[in-house]
Design a protein around this motif. Structure first.
Motif, PDB file in Angstrom:
ATOM      1  N   PHE A  67       1.118  -1.075   0.066  1.00 26.28           N
ATOM      2  CA  PHE A  67       0.031  -0.056  -0.204  1.00 26.28           C
ATOM      3  C   PHE A  67       0.956   1.211   0.291  1.00 26.28           C
ATOM      4  O   PHE A  67       0.644   2.069  -0.672  1.00 26.28           O
ATOM      5  N   ASP A  68       2.011   1.192   0.869  1.00 30.59           N
ATOM      6  CA  ASP A  68       2.803   2.604   0.818  1.00 30.59           C
ATOM      7  C   ASP A  68       3.659   2.538  -0.655  1.00 30.59           C
ATOM      8  O   ASP A  68       3.923   3.908  -1.017  1.00 30.59           O
ATOM      9  N   LEU A  69       3.592   1.723  -1.367  1.00 32.76           N
ATOM     10  CA  LEU A  69       4.236   1.923  -2.789  1.00 32.76           C
ATOM     11  C   LEU A  69       3.221   2.520  -3.682  1.00 32.76           C
ATOM     12  O   LEU A  69       3.832   3.173  -4.608  1.00 32.76           O
ATOM     13  N   VAL A  70       2.062   2.499  -3.377  1.00 30.70           N
ATOM     14  CA  VAL A  70       1.238   3.069  -4.514  1.00 30.70           C
ATOM     15  C   VAL A  70       0.477   4.333  -3.788  1.00 30.70           C
ATOM     16  O   VAL A  70      -0.543   4.713  -4.603  1.00 30.70           O
ATOM     17  N   THR A  71       0.379   4.688  -2.778  1.00 31.04           N
ATOM     18  CA  THR A  71      -0.398   5.866  -2.026  1.00 31.04           C
ATOM     19  C   THR A  71      -0.425   6.901  -3.005  1.00 31.04           C
ATOM     20  O   THR A  71      -1.415   7.823  -3.062  1.00 31.04           O
ATOM     21  N   LYS A  72       0.687   7.360  -3.635  1.00 31.04           N
ATOM     22  CA  LYS A  72       0.904   8.665  -4.257  1.00 31.04           C
ATOM     23  C   LYS A  72       0.621   8.625  -5.687  1.00 31.04           C
ATOM     24  O   LYS A  72       1.253   9.720  -6.338  1.00 31.04           O
ATOM     25  N   VAL A  73       0.327   7.426  -6.232  1.00 31.07           N
ATOM     26  CA  VAL A  73      -0.058   7.195  -7.715  1.00 31.07           C
ATOM     27  C   VAL A  73      -1.069   7.886  -7.921  1.00 31.07           C
ATOM     28  O   VAL A  73      -2.039   7.366  -7.591  1.00 31.07           O
ATOM     29  N   PRO A  74      -1.125   9.001  -8.858  1.00 36.56           N
ATOM     30  CA  PRO A  74      -2.254   9.689  -9.259  1.00 36.56           C
ATOM     31  C   PRO A  74      -3.391   8.973 -10.210  1.00 36.56           C
ATOM     32  O   PRO A  74      -3.057   8.161 -11.150  1.00 36.56           O
TER      33      PRO A  74
END
Length: 112
Positions: A67-74
């Motif tokens: 989850f931490d790897l993709v939380t900032k993917v727009p």
């Protein structure tokens, strides 16, 4: 999809090999992480603490969260994730990387 529609879902395959350079620090961080998680029931907490103290790969699994790897993917939201860890006894860090060895070449050919 054969009718020209595009799926809203995509599978992203990620495989990492981590080198444990300080097992004590890694285990300590995992223990702190488990101790700080108020959502863990007592028996699950006890089992988690036992496994991270015995196996650095398990400590990594408690500290690395997809989850931490993709939380900032727009424009994207994580729908489901799973992960596991294992100790690699036959890994050669000096060997040339081979996608076929990791079964990634077939995935890339079939999903690209």
């Amino acid at each position: 999809m054969s009718n020209g529609e595009t799926s809203r879902f995509a599978r992203l395959h990620v495989e990492l090999i981590m080198e444990v350079t300080d097992a004590g620090r890694l285990t300590g961080a995992a223990v702190d992480h488990i101790d700080g998680d108020p959502s863990l029931p007592g028996e699950e907490r006890r089992q988690s603490l036992e496994t991270v103290r015995e196996d650095p790969a398990e400590a990594l699994a408690h500290l690395i969260d997809p989850f931490d790897l993709v939380t900032k993917v727009p424009g994207a939201e994580l729908a489901q994730a799973s992960w596991s860890s294992e100790e690699l006894t036959d890994y050669d860090p000096d060997a040339e990387w081979d996608a076929a060895e990791w079964d990634l070449a077939d995935d890339a050919d079939g999903e690209g």
